[in-house]
Write a protein that holds these residues in place. Structure first.
Motif, PDB file in Angstrom:
ATOM      1  N   ARG A 139      -3.661   1.317   2.799  1.00  0.00           N
ATOM      2  CA  ARG A 139      -4.455   1.386   1.951  1.00  0.00           C
ATOM      3  C   ARG A 139      -5.285   0.236   1.618  1.00  0.00           C
ATOM      4  N   ASN A 140      -4.965  -0.783   2.110  1.00  0.00           N
ATOM      5  CA  ASN A 140      -5.651  -2.164   2.048  1.00  0.00           C
ATOM      6  C   ASN A 140      -5.540  -2.925   3.329  1.00  0.00           C
ATOM      7  N   SER A 150      -5.436  -5.973   3.700  1.00  0.00           N
ATOM      8  CA  SER A 150      -4.752  -7.111   3.264  1.00  0.00           C
ATOM      9  C   SER A 150      -3.219  -6.760   3.729  1.00  0.00           C
TER      10      SER A 150
END
Length: 311
Positions: free
Chosen positions: A28-29, A31
């Motif tokens: 999703r990200n 990071s």
């Protein structure tokens, strides 16, 4: 014998890492992407450092700036993302790059530095597809590595007199330098270990000698009732040996557990040595048996009547 270059060499004291996106495993990200060690290497790197290629191939002249991106991953990286599967042909996206790199080889694991916790997942890319401004040159020689430094410097200067060369060292020297703090700690621990061994031996001798001396009355009774001195001495030593065996067995188990903990905590630079364990155990066992033998022998020299009268 061989030469290659890399942005980071093992035990160089520096590092480089990149995020890694695995095809078919969206996040999703960004990071959330895992971070792995990142190495830019020239052809012949794995042969020069003798890092085995477990499957696939190494980099060669086929890797160019305009050719499809490729990568080699370490074994622990392959096992992490494709457990029980073949990593060859899989695709990953490295760092902020937009193109997918195809995995063409799986290499053996490498400990880049001892304090990193052992071998770390690593991805290797060819220099032609990811050129770096600063590289480390690795040269493998058949003879004295130290003497070869001057020859390497001369060869580089012939190619480019303006190219600076700094901090040349053998890999052995580099490893020793990186482990200086650990070696100092090992010496200190060894000194304390010897002190602990001496104190343990003295305390063990005193305890066993006191335990046997408390049986002087029993020894006198046994001799007075007709027991042979050899029989009595054997009885005392058998009991001492039983206590010693139990103590040594428990001590070895505890030492083995502590050794395994240190072996995993100190990042592969500590290995368990059976000879050391057996040597310390034998030393303490010998002290224990000696502490049982000497007081028993002194007690046997006492006249049984005197031993009984004293009690």
């Amino acid at each position: 014998e061989a030469a290659a270059a890399a942005n980071i060499l093992p035990a160089s004291g520096s590092g480089s890492s990149r995020s890694l996106e695995v095809e078919g495993r969206p996040v999703r990200n960004r990071s959330e992407l895992p971070v792995v060690h990142y190495r830019v290497v020239t052809p012949g790197f794995f042969e020069t450092l003798r890092i085995p290629l477990l499957s696939g191939r190494g980099f060669g002249t086929a890797e160019r700036a305009d050719s499809p991106p490729v990568a080699i991953v370490s074994r622990n990286l392959a096992q992490r993302f494709w457990p029980g599967q073949d990593a060859l042909g899989r695709r990953v996206r490295i760092g902020n790059g937009e193109e997918w790199s195809t995995i063409v080889g799986v290499s053996g694991d490498t400990t880049h530095d001892w304090f990193l916790g052992g071998p770390q997942p690593t991805v290797y890319v060819p220099f032609a597809q990811a050129p770096q401004s600063g590289m480390h040159l690795a040269v493998r020689t058949a003879g004295d590595s130290t003497a070869a430094v001057a020859l390497v410097r001369e060869a580089v200067q012939r190619l480019d007199p303006q190219q600076p060369i700094f901090d040349p060292a053998t890999m052995t020297q580099r490893l020793w330098d990186r482990m200086l703090g650990l070696r100092y700690a090992a010496v200190v621990m060894a000194v304390f270990g010897v002190i602990a061994l001496v104190l343990s031996a003295v305390g063990l001798y005193g305890l066993m000698a006191y335990s046997v001396s408390r049986r002087t009355h029993e020894i006198g009774v046994r001799v007075a009732l007709g027991a042979g001195r050899r029989q009595v001495l054997g009885l005392i030593l058998r009991r001492t040996a039983g206590i010693t065996t139990a103590g040594v067995a428990i001590g070895l188990l505890l030492a083995w557990g502590a050794g395994r903990f240190m072996e995993s905590t100190l990042f592969g630079t500590v290995s368990m040595d059976a000879a050391t364990y057996l040597g310390f155990a034998g030393c303490l066992a010998g002290v224990s048996l000696l502490a049982g033998y000497l007081p028993a022998r002194r007690a046997l020299r006492i006249d049984p009547v005197e031993a009984l009268r004293g009690e």
